[in-house]
Design an enzyme around this catalytic site. Structure first.
Site, PDB file in Angstrom:
ATOM      1  N   ASP A  40      54.256  25.344  35.151  1.00  0.00           N
ATOM      2  CA  ASP A  40      54.096  24.028  34.517  1.00  0.00           C
ATOM      3  C   ASP A  40      53.347  23.065  35.438  1.00  0.00           C
ATOM      4  O   ASP A  40      53.406  23.183  36.659  1.00  0.00           O
ATOM      5  CB  ASP A  40      55.491  23.472  34.188  1.00  0.00           C
ATOM      6  CG  ASP A  40      55.416  22.328  33.200  1.00  0.00           C
ATOM      7  OD1 ASP A  40      54.355  22.129  32.569  1.00  0.00           O
ATOM      8  OD2 ASP A  40      56.423  21.606  33.063  1.00  0.00           O
ATOM      9  N   ASN A  88      53.500  25.933  21.941  1.00  0.00           N
ATOM     10  CA  ASN A  88      52.187  25.479  22.441  1.00  0.00           C
ATOM     11  C   ASN A  88      51.117  25.372  21.348  1.00  0.00           C
ATOM     12  O   ASN A  88      50.067  24.762  21.564  1.00  0.00           O
ATOM     13  CB  ASN A  88      51.679  26.379  23.573  1.00  0.00           C
ATOM     14  CG  ASN A  88      52.400  26.157  24.894  1.00  0.00           C
ATOM     15  OD1 ASN A  88      52.533  27.077  25.714  1.00  0.00           O
ATOM     16  ND2 ASN A  88      52.884  24.941  25.127  1.00  0.00           N
TER      17      ASN A  88
HETATM   18  C1  FPP Z   1      51.637  24.400  31.536  1.00  0.00           C
HETATM   19  O1  FPP Z   1      50.993  23.259  32.037  1.00  0.00           O
HETATM   20  C2  FPP Z   1      50.756  25.535  31.498  1.00  0.00           C
HETATM   21  C3  FPP Z   1      50.357  26.192  30.366  1.00  0.00           C
HETATM   22  C4  FPP Z   1      50.792  25.836  29.018  1.00  0.00           C
HETATM   23  C5  FPP Z   1      49.410  27.288  30.428  1.00  0.00           C
HETATM   24  C6  FPP Z   1      49.643  28.295  31.503  1.00  0.00           C
HETATM   25  C7  FPP Z   1      48.364  28.954  31.807  1.00  0.00           C
HETATM   26  C8  FPP Z   1      47.870  29.160  33.050  1.00  0.00           C
HETATM   27  C9  FPP Z   1      48.591  28.841  34.279  1.00  0.00           C
HETATM   28  C10 FPP Z   1      46.549  29.743  33.263  1.00  0.00           C
HETATM   29  C11 FPP Z   1      46.412  31.126  32.834  1.00  0.00           C
HETATM   30  C12 FPP Z   1      47.363  32.063  33.439  1.00  0.00           C
HETATM   31  C13 FPP Z   1      47.322  33.347  33.114  1.00  0.00           C
HETATM   32  C14 FPP Z   1      48.345  34.295  33.631  1.00  0.00           C
HETATM   33  C15 FPP Z   1      46.268  33.871  32.257  1.00  0.00           C
HETATM   34  P1  FPP Z   1      50.929  21.955  31.134  1.00  0.00           P
HETATM   35  O2  FPP Z   1      49.632  21.952  30.418  1.00  0.00           O
HETATM   36  O3  FPP Z   1      52.139  21.906  30.244  1.00  0.00           O
HETATM   37  O4  FPP Z   1      50.977  20.848  32.228  1.00  0.00           O
HETATM   38  P2  FPP Z   1      51.588  19.383  32.042  1.00  0.00           P
HETATM   39  O5  FPP Z   1      53.050  19.552  31.768  1.00  0.00           O
HETATM   40  O6  FPP Z   1      51.326  18.741  33.361  1.00  0.00           O
HETATM   41  O7  FPP Z   1      50.843  18.732  30.928  1.00  0.00           O
END
Ligand code: FPP
Length: 266
Positions: A40, A88
Site C-alpha cells: 500500500d 479496486n
Molecule cells: C496500493 O497503493 C497499490 C495497488 C493497488 C497496486 C499494487 C501494484 C503494484 C505495487 C505494482 C505492481 C506489482 C506487481 C507484483 C505486478 P494505493 O494506490 O492504494 O496507494 P494509496 O493508498 O497511497 O493511494
C-alpha cells in the site's frame, strides 16, 4: 551471529552496511514459511513528489522485485502479494487500465528473474473478470514456471477474501452435487481456497501505516503475525524487509494457548 551473517552474505549477494547491521539480528533458520504483503501507499508516494498516481505504481514494481528476489534467496516457501482487489475496480478506468498493463509488462520483464530463482507462480482471485490479455499472460506465467521447485509466488489479482470463502463453499457444494453430506470441516474448506496446498501466512506485512486487513486472506491469516510499517510501498527496500523479519522473530506465537514457544519461528 557470525554464522547467520555468512549464510546471508552468500544468499543475498553484496549487502549494504545497513543491511549487514540488521542481518546480525536475524536468524536465517527461523524465517516465516509464508509471507503475505499488502503493498500500500503507491498513490501517496507519487503525490508527495507531485507525480501522477500511476508513477507510484511503476515505482512499486521495483519493491515487488526486491521482495520477491530476497524471499526466494532466503528460501522462504511462499510469498503472496496483493496486487489488485475486487474493490479496486472502483478506481478510475485509466488507473485500472494502467495497473493491468503494468502487470502484463511486469510478467514479461521479470520472467528471467523468476526462472533464475526457480520460482513457481500462482494467481489468486477470480480470473473470469480480468481482461483477456491479462488472463492469457497469467496462464502462460503459471505454465512456464509449473516445473520449478522453489518458492511459490502468488499474486492476488481480482482477489477478495470473502469472495474466496464463498467460492470455496460453492466448490464444496458442487462436489456434493445436491447430495448433502457431512458437515464442512476447516480442513475441507482450506483445501478449496485459492491457496490450497500452501501453508497459512506466518507474517502479514502492510506498508504505509493503515491498520486494516482489507479483505486479504481472511481465513488464512487467523494466526499470522501482523507487521505494519509507515514506509510507503515504493520505499520498501531490502533493509525494510529484513527489519520486518527481525520483528517477526521477536514475537511470541501462542496460537490461542498459554504454553508459548520461545520465539516466533516455525
Ligand atoms: C496500493 O497503493 C497499490 C495497488 C493497488 C497496486 C499494487 C501494484 C503494484 C505495487 C505494482 C505492481 C506489482 C506487481 C507484483 C505486478 P494505493 O494506490 O492504494 O496507494 P494509496 O493508498 O497511497 O493511494
Amino acid at each position: 551471529m557470525a554464522h547467520s551473517l555468512e549464510l546471508s552474505a552468500a544468499a543475498l549477494g553484496p549487502v549494504t552496511a545497513e543491511e549487514s547491521h540488521i542481518l546480525e539480528k536475524l536468524d536465517l533458520e527461523r524465517l516465516p514459511r509464508h509471507i503475505a504483503v499488502i503493498m500500500d501507499g503507491n498513490g501517496r508516494w507519487a503525490q508527495k513528489r507531485h507525480l501522477p498516481r500511476v508513477a507510484g505504481h511503476r515505482a512499486g514494481t521495483q519493491s515487488a522485485r526486491t521482495t520477491i528476489e530476497t524471499c526466494a534467496r532466503l528460501k522462504v516457501e511462499a510469498l503472496t502479494l496483493y496486487a489488485f482487489s475486487v474493490e479496486n475496480w472502483r478506481r478510475p478506468k485509466a488507473e485500472i487500465e494502467f495497473l493491468m498493463q503494468l502487470l502484463r509488462e511486469y510478467l514479461r520483464k521479470e520472467m528471467p528473474l523468476i526462472q533464475r530463482n526457480n520460482i513457481r507462480m500462482r494467481f489468486l482471485g477470480r480470473p473470469d473478470e480480468l481482461p483477456d490479455g491479462v488472463r492469457k499472460d497469467t496462464r502462460e506465467a503459471m505454465e512456464a514456471t509449473a516445473g520449478n521447485t522453489g518458492m511459490v509466488l502468488s499474486i492476488a489479482l481480482n482477489y477478495g477474501g470473502r469472495a474466496e470463502i464463498v467460492d470455496a463453499m460453492n466448490a464444496i457444494l458442487a462436489e456434493r452435487n445436491g447430495h448433502g453430506g457431512a458437515a464442512v470441516t476447516e480442513e475441507q474448506l482450506s483445501r478449496h481456497l485459492y491457496t490450497a496446498n500452501l501453508p497459512d501466512p506466518d507474517l502479514l506485512i502492510r506498508t504505509s501505516g493503515e491498520m486494516r486487513v482489507s479483505n486479504f486472506l481472511l481465513w488464512q491469516i487467523a494466526y499470522a503475525e501482523i507487521f505494519v510499517t509507515e514506509t510507503l510501498w515504493p520505499d520498501f527496500n531490502r533493509a525494510r524487509l529484513l527489519e520486518a523479519l527481525v520483528d517477526f522473530q521477536g514475537r511470541e506465537r501462542r496460537y490461542g494457548g498459554i504454553d508459548a514457544p520461545k520465539t516466533a519461528a516455525r
